[in-house]
Design a protein around this motif. Sequence first.
Motif, mmCIF file in Angstrom:
data_model
loop_
_atom_site.group_PDB
_atom_site.id
_atom_site.type_symbol
_atom_site.label_atom_id
_atom_site.label_comp_id
_atom_site.label_asym_id
_atom_site.label_seq_id
_atom_site.Cartn_x
_atom_site.Cartn_y
_atom_site.Cartn_z
ATOM 1 N N GLY A 107 24.381 -12.869 -26.194
ATOM 2 C CA GLY A 107 25.239 -11.698 -26.057
ATOM 3 C C GLY A 107 24.508 -10.508 -25.464
ATOM 4 O O GLY A 107 25.072 -9.750 -24.668
ATOM 5 N N GLY A 108 23.236 -10.333 -25.869
ATOM 6 C CA GLY A 108 22.457 -9.224 -25.325
ATOM 7 C C GLY A 108 22.282 -9.344 -23.823
ATOM 8 O O GLY A 108 22.422 -8.354 -23.081
ATOM 9 N N ALA A 109 21.978 -10.556 -23.341
ATOM 10 C CA ALA A 109 21.796 -10.763 -21.903
ATOM 11 C C ALA A 109 23.092 -10.519 -21.141
ATOM 12 O O ALA A 109 23.102 -9.837 -20.106
ATOM 13 N N LEU A 110 24.206 -11.062 -21.645
ATOM 14 C CA LEU A 110 25.486 -10.887 -20.968
ATOM 15 C C LEU A 110 25.924 -9.419 -20.966
ATOM 16 O O LEU A 110 26.432 -8.913 -19.953
ATOM 17 N N THR A 111 25.715 -8.746 -22.084
ATOM 18 C CA THR A 111 26.123 -7.338 -22.180
ATOM 19 C C THR A 111 25.323 -6.461 -21.229
ATOM 20 O O THR A 111 25.885 -5.650 -20.480
ATOM 21 N N HIS A 112 24.011 -6.605 -21.236
ATOM 22 C CA HIS A 112 23.180 -5.757 -20.380
ATOM 23 C C HIS A 112 23.358 -6.097 -18.898
ATOM 24 O O HIS A 112 23.282 -5.208 -18.042
ATOM 25 N N ARG A 116 24.681 -3.329 -16.091
ATOM 26 C CA ARG A 116 23.961 -3.065 -14.848
ATOM 27 C C ARG A 116 24.856 -3.288 -13.630
ATOM 28 O O ARG A 116 24.800 -2.522 -12.658
ATOM 29 N N LEU A 117 25.661 -4.336 -13.662
ATOM 30 C CA LEU A 117 26.499 -4.659 -12.514
ATOM 31 C C LEU A 117 27.648 -3.668 -12.347
ATOM 32 O O LEU A 117 28.012 -3.300 -11.220
ATOM 33 N N ILE A 118 28.234 -3.220 -13.460
ATOM 34 C CA ILE A 118 29.405 -2.345 -13.384
ATOM 35 C C ILE A 118 29.005 -0.877 -13.332
ATOM 36 O O ILE A 118 29.542 -0.084 -12.563
ATOM 37 N N MET A 144 30.656 -0.278 -19.859
ATOM 38 C CA MET A 144 31.264 -1.609 -19.888
ATOM 39 C C MET A 144 30.219 -2.689 -19.636
ATOM 40 O O MET A 144 29.434 -2.573 -18.696
ATOM 41 N N PRO A 145 30.258 -3.750 -20.463
ATOM 42 C CA PRO A 145 31.098 -3.979 -21.652
ATOM 43 C C PRO A 145 30.496 -3.331 -22.886
ATOM 44 O O PRO A 145 29.302 -3.001 -22.904
ATOM 45 N N SER A 146 31.302 -3.158 -23.901
ATOM 46 C CA SER A 146 30.843 -2.557 -25.147
ATOM 47 C C SER A 146 30.034 -3.566 -25.955
ATOM 48 O O SER A 146 30.519 -4.632 -26.309
ATOM 49 N N GLY A 147 28.788 -3.204 -26.266
ATOM 50 C CA GLY A 147 27.951 -4.068 -27.099
ATOM 51 C C GLY A 147 28.468 -4.162 -28.520
ATOM 52 O O GLY A 147 28.374 -5.224 -29.151
ATOM 53 N N HIS A 148 29.014 -3.059 -29.038
ATOM 54 C CA HIS A 148 29.589 -3.088 -30.381
ATOM 55 C C HIS A 148 30.770 -4.053 -30.448
ATOM 56 O O HIS A 148 30.923 -4.807 -31.418
#
Length: 275
Positions: A107-112, A116-118, A144-148
């Motif tokens: 989740g951390g990798a996908l969120t960060h 970065r992309l958006i 975006m996206p929200s980590g919470h």
Amino acid sequence: MNALTTLLTSPPQARTEHRPLRIAPRPMRWLAAAGLLLIVGLTLHQHDLTLFLALNALGLHLPELWAMLSVAGLGLSAFIVLAALHPGAAPTAMQPLAALLWCFPIGGALTHLGKRLIDHGRPAALLPPDTLVIIGEPLTRGAMPSGHAATTLAFVALLILSRHRPVWQQALITLIALPLLLARIAVGAHWPADLCAGAGVGLVSALLAWHLACSGRLAAWLCSTPGQWALGLLQIGCGLAIARLETGYPLALPLQALLAVVSIATGLQRLGTRR
């Protein structure tokens, strides 16, 4: 509290307690739901001002509640609660914890990567200060996206996947997510679209993590004496960390203190049972 713990942790039938947990049922439905949430988030992120302003006004009332709900959405809080709800060492108890540990890197990798992309600004960066409510320290970048939201939906998904549950239980557990998601708007930290995208990331993370936990050896190791000792020490460490963590929400200090006590106490209890 006992009734809630039973709902979240106990299987419907005692005879299934020591059976290995299954692979997530109907994974395509989970992926479809995650994809829909991601599409909604990416589509609406420039058009959800009206909804944001309406929900952000909730922050004018009970700011302490919204601050504490924001802290409850942290990954550290999710681990403390899930570990406390599964004090035993049976495979059915360790599987959700193993999956949650896998969720953190996934989740951390996908969120960060998404942030970065958006690179979309948060409400405090794009709106005049007098038009919104800010609780805690204002955040400006990485909306975006929200980590919470990712953490919250992953936590809820793992609770649902951890047992064969009737639909009413799944619906009741899903309701846990709503106030935690609303809190991120009430404190002025996220747009509604950010939460949709984060929720999609959370579902994908939970599904991938669940499959890794089912096919790997982490859950079995957590059942062992060294694993239980490591888990107990980790709970104590997380309790000390949440007590001292600068979350940016000073109004949430009472919740941080409660989480610290729960984590340290259940960690000591786990160590005590392994003597």
